[in-house]
Write a protein that holds these residues in place. Sequence first.
Motif, short mmCIF file in Angstrom:
data_model
loop_
_atom_site.label_atom_id
_atom_site.label_comp_id
_atom_site.label_asym_id
_atom_site.label_seq_id
_atom_site.Cartn_x
_atom_site.Cartn_y
_atom_site.Cartn_z
N HIS A 38 36.86 17.34 61.45
CA HIS A 38 35.90 18.01 60.46
C HIS A 38 34.62 17.46 60.95
O HIS A 38 33.54 18.26 60.69
N ARG A 59 31.13 20.01 61.73
CA ARG A 59 30.06 19.58 61.30
C ARG A 59 28.89 19.58 62.46
O ARG A 59 27.94 20.13 62.31
N GLU A 107 28.25 23.08 63.31
CA GLU A 107 27.46 23.78 62.38
C GLU A 107 25.79 23.33 62.74
O GLU A 107 24.84 24.34 62.35
N ARG A 165 43.64 25.67 55.39
CA ARG A 165 42.96 24.47 55.35
C ARG A 165 41.52 24.74 56.25
O ARG A 165 40.51 24.06 55.96
N ASP A 216 39.11 26.63 54.22
CA ASP A 216 38.56 25.45 53.43
C ASP A 216 37.35 24.83 53.88
O ASP A 216 36.20 24.62 53.15
N TRP A 217 37.65 24.19 55.15
CA TRP A 217 36.62 23.49 55.79
C TRP A 217 35.57 24.40 56.09
O TRP A 217 34.21 23.93 55.86
N ALA A 271 34.39 26.89 54.50
CA ALA A 271 33.62 27.13 53.17
C ALA A 271 32.76 26.10 52.90
O ALA A 271 31.60 26.19 52.35
N LEU A 272 33.37 24.71 52.92
CA LEU A 272 32.46 23.60 52.82
C LEU A 272 31.35 23.47 53.61
O LEU A 272 30.14 22.73 53.27
N LEU A 273 31.19 23.80 54.96
CA LEU A 273 30.21 23.76 55.59
C LEU A 273 29.25 25.17 55.59
O LEU A 273 28.30 24.96 56.59
N GLY A 274 29.22 25.87 54.85
CA GLY A 274 28.71 27.09 54.65
C GLY A 274 29.10 28.08 55.72
O GLY A 274 27.99 29.01 55.93
#
Length: 235
Positions: free
Chosen positions: A95, A99, A102, A147, A150-151, A153-156
């Motif tokens: 993860h 990041r 991103e 999964r 989902d990661w 989506a959490l990071l945009g």
Amino acid sequence: MHFQDWLETPQGYYVLQWALHKHELLLADVFGFNAVQVGLPRYDFLRGNRMPFRFHCDESGLVDVRAVPGHLPFASQSVDLVVLPHVLEFADNPHHVLREVERVLVPEGQVVVTGFNPFSLWGVRRRLSRHPLADPPWDGRYISVPRLKDWFALLGFETRGGAFGRYAPPFRQEKWLNRSRFLEAAGDRWWPYGGAVYVLQAIKRQAGMRLVTPTWHDRKARAKAMVAVTQRNGQ
């Protein structure tokens, strides 16, 4: 055995061929100036892309840029495309790697992830192994597509597309893999989510932001500047 060495075995090459072909199809129409491949420096996953500046980033000294996946030596919002071929499943903190991706991607920049599917015959083989953490590719921590989405989506990120592939059981011998070729078309049609590997493509979105693209000459100058910086870092 290192994972790159495993890719040169009949079993590994069976997976590698499919992944390289899918990258050629997915990346042919991804435009920009700077593209980065993280990991697997022996293989060019960017070969189907036409960006003028393409970098290979790895911990070895045989690449354009020497770095670890979780600490990329690029400025924030300076890269148009990042490909991660089998990087996340072998990373200590996948993860955190996402990041970092991103951070370096420009708005509307893209990331392409390749991984092993835990919900496949290969995933079953890993779970049933007596020593799952001993040899590649079974020593990775397989990440499922839901999964990973989902990661994203959490990071945009917005998932754009992808594919599953390679439906033969994890035979070691080339002759058995070749005899199982008929399963490719059948798998794509009848059980598409059961492929041994997947490629997933996502776009970095920034809600509420009006994207103002720099002029072509400005972006070209920034891209050339990044070339000089990365070359100095890679020395």
